[in-house]
Scaffold this active site. Structure first.
Site, mmCIF file in Angstrom:
data_model
loop_
_atom_site.group_PDB
_atom_site.id
_atom_site.type_symbol
_atom_site.label_atom_id
_atom_site.label_comp_id
_atom_site.label_asym_id
_atom_site.label_seq_id
_atom_site.Cartn_x
_atom_site.Cartn_y
_atom_site.Cartn_z
ATOM 1 N N LYS A 271 48.782 30.637 -5.352
ATOM 2 C CA LYS A 271 49.640 31.828 -5.447
ATOM 3 C C LYS A 271 48.992 32.920 -6.285
ATOM 4 O O LYS A 271 49.134 34.099 -5.969
ATOM 5 C CB LYS A 271 51.018 31.455 -5.981
ATOM 6 C CG LYS A 271 51.882 30.929 -4.847
ATOM 7 C CD LYS A 271 53.235 30.469 -5.286
ATOM 8 C CE LYS A 271 53.955 29.791 -4.134
ATOM 9 N NZ LYS A 271 54.890 28.776 -4.554
ATOM 10 N N LYS B 58 48.532 25.362 7.362
ATOM 11 C CA LYS B 58 49.930 24.998 7.645
ATOM 12 C C LYS B 58 50.752 26.165 8.177
ATOM 13 O O LYS B 58 50.500 27.331 7.879
ATOM 14 C CB LYS B 58 50.576 24.383 6.410
ATOM 15 C CG LYS B 58 51.021 25.353 5.368
ATOM 16 C CD LYS B 58 52.100 24.719 4.483
ATOM 17 C CE LYS B 58 52.823 25.828 3.733
ATOM 18 N NZ LYS B 58 54.185 25.560 3.374
ATOM 19 N N LYS C 202 56.338 30.471 6.364
ATOM 20 C CA LYS C 202 57.237 31.597 6.637
ATOM 21 C C LYS C 202 56.500 32.927 6.527
ATOM 22 O O LYS C 202 56.825 33.879 7.194
ATOM 23 C CB LYS C 202 58.391 31.602 5.637
ATOM 24 C CG LYS C 202 59.362 30.462 5.809
ATOM 25 C CD LYS C 202 60.692 30.814 5.135
ATOM 26 C CE LYS C 202 61.424 29.569 4.674
ATOM 27 N NZ LYS C 202 60.964 29.091 3.362
HETATM 28 P P1 ADP Z 1 57.506 27.930 3.589
HETATM 29 O O1 ADP Z 1 56.308 27.160 3.126
HETATM 30 O O2 ADP Z 1 57.511 28.175 5.019
HETATM 31 O O3 ADP Z 1 57.799 29.137 2.760
HETATM 32 P P2 ADP Z 1 59.255 26.365 1.966
HETATM 33 O O4 ADP Z 1 58.188 26.501 0.959
HETATM 34 O O5 ADP Z 1 60.589 26.891 1.577
HETATM 35 O O6 ADP Z 1 58.760 26.998 3.330
HETATM 36 O O7 ADP Z 1 59.369 24.851 2.414
HETATM 37 C C1 ADP Z 1 60.561 24.142 2.583
HETATM 38 C C2 ADP Z 1 60.291 22.750 3.071
HETATM 39 O O8 ADP Z 1 59.606 22.778 4.322
HETATM 40 C C3 ADP Z 1 59.413 21.907 2.138
HETATM 41 O O9 ADP Z 1 59.877 20.571 2.173
HETATM 42 C C4 ADP Z 1 58.063 22.009 2.750
HETATM 43 O O10 ADP Z 1 57.241 20.910 2.445
HETATM 44 C C5 ADP Z 1 58.413 22.030 4.221
HETATM 45 N N1 ADP Z 1 57.366 22.705 4.979
HETATM 46 C C6 ADP Z 1 57.080 24.022 4.976
HETATM 47 N N2 ADP Z 1 56.057 24.288 5.806
HETATM 48 C C7 ADP Z 1 55.684 23.097 6.344
HETATM 49 C C8 ADP Z 1 54.695 22.698 7.285
HETATM 50 N N3 ADP Z 1 53.898 23.587 7.847
HETATM 51 N N4 ADP Z 1 54.594 21.388 7.592
HETATM 52 C C9 ADP Z 1 55.428 20.476 7.031
HETATM 53 N N5 ADP Z 1 56.380 20.784 6.149
HETATM 54 C C10 ADP Z 1 56.515 22.080 5.808
#
Ligand code: ADP
Ligand code: TRP
Length: 333
Positions: free
Chosen positions: A111, A194, A197
């Protein structure tokens, strides 16, 4: 009964990564465990979101949780900022976390590389707030994707340190959980790692995407010129497409394209068409429900209020215990 807790940040709409990494497990666990699922809006503050946008995003994630099949009558569904006990535990746990370990945390390092103009204390202590989320309900299982593994390890360290420092056996050691036995990482469509969002246009397929958008995104996914030798190793971009296919397509479809890859007759255009249609089949019923719930403010408010009441009850019980253990309640007795 074992307790389960997990959360998703209100930083946008949910995508296939959130679904297969996290929400899919929530839906199963709610039938057999005492479950707490929440919208992590305090965690979203580190990037200084627009207040109106943040409030809107909280509603979106809540509506999407329900559209995916989380039943507020089975699981406690709440918004993080509606449970102030979390913030108090966060304050109390901050003294269990060391600067060195927080600075070494992979998500912090990533970050600060991305947002070098905004390296705030909230980013550094992000894992402490996450530990407070989990420990406030003394959760045993935390269904999350692979990217959260290190945060869970840190949560266990804070819990063990607390127990040891005060000579108590108060916090259980929470474990990251996935039904498959392995934490999941859903790849993005741009071949870069990965699905997320905020990883840039075209990387993520959102649960609210319409059919055409899904087709276009899959069509634009990176590929290469195709295998030239039988049974060759797949490049990362191609492996990613197969990983997505394994999530949404039937095993015989996956085998069909795998065989075609291995005998060098594969046409990526066909594979992408099939993948797009299978994603649409999966997303469509969820998307329809999202539309229903998203516009039902009264229902969302009722669910969040009821959830907050239940979550605060459980949170208060833990916080009372922590205050007692730390010598914060016996001052005037
Ligand atoms: P993002 O990374 O999209 O902003 P979050 O950080 O709020 O989403 O993640 C919420 C949940 O979704 C967590 O448990 C995270 O591990 C899971 N998650 C997010 N992106 C992935 C991904 N590409 N593959 C598997 N799990 C994911
Ligand atoms: N940190 C998680 C993420 O970025 C979201 C989150 C916040 C969370 N608190 C949590 C996940 C507690 C599980 C448990 O994805």
């Amino acid at each position: 009964m074992e307790r389960v807790l997990s959360g998703i940040r209100s930083t946008g709409q949910l995508h296939l990564g959130n679904y297969f990494g996290a929400v899919k497990n929530f839906i199963e666990l709610q039938n057999t465990h005492e479950c707490y699922f929440f919208v992590a809006n305090l965690h979203a503050l580190t990037t200084h979101p627009d207040p109106k946008q943040l409030a809107k995003s909280v509603k979106t994630v809540l509506a999407e949780y329900i559209a995916c099949g989380i039943d507020p009558n089975k699981a406690t569904l709440f918004v993080q900022s509606d449970v102030p006990e979390i913030s108090e535990l966060y304050t109390l746990l901050n003294s269990m976390a060391y600067k060195g370990e927080l600075e070494k945390c992979t998500s912090f390092k990533e970050k600060i590389k991305k947002h070098h103009e905004n390296i705030n204390a909230g980013l550094l202590t992000y894992p402490v707030l996450m530990a407070a989320d989990i420990l406030i309900h003394r959760a045993h299982k935390v269904p999350v994707g692979k990217d959260q593994e290190q945060h869970l390890e840190m949560t266990r360290n804070f819990a063990v340190r607390f127990n040891h420092r005060y000579g108590v056996d108060f916090f259980p050691e929470p474990q990251a959980f996935d039904f498959s036995g392995k934490l999941v990482k859903v790849p993005g469509l741009d071949g870069s790692g990965k699905m997320g969002k905020s990883e840039g246009a075209g990387n993520a397929i959102f649960l609210s995407d319409d059919d055409e958008t899904i087709r276009d995104k899959v069509k634009a996914a990176k590929t290469n010129s195709g295998p030239t030798e039988p049974n060759s190793i797949k490049s990362i971009e191609i492996e990613n497409l197969f990983t997505l296919m394994k999530l949404v397509s039937t095993p015989d479809v996956v085998k069909f394209y795998d065989d075609k890859y291995n005998d060098c007759t594969i046409r990526y255009g066909d594979l992408k068409k099939q993948l797009g249609e299978d994603i649409i089949k999966f997303v469509q019923p969820i998307r329809e429900k999202i539309v229903d719930f998203e516009n039902n403010d009264a229902l969302l408010a009722e669910i969040a209020q009821h959830g907050a009441e239940k979550a605060r009850k459980s949170a208060k019980a833990t916080l009372d215990g922590v205050r007692e253990i730390m010598g914060l309640t016996s001052i005037w007795q």
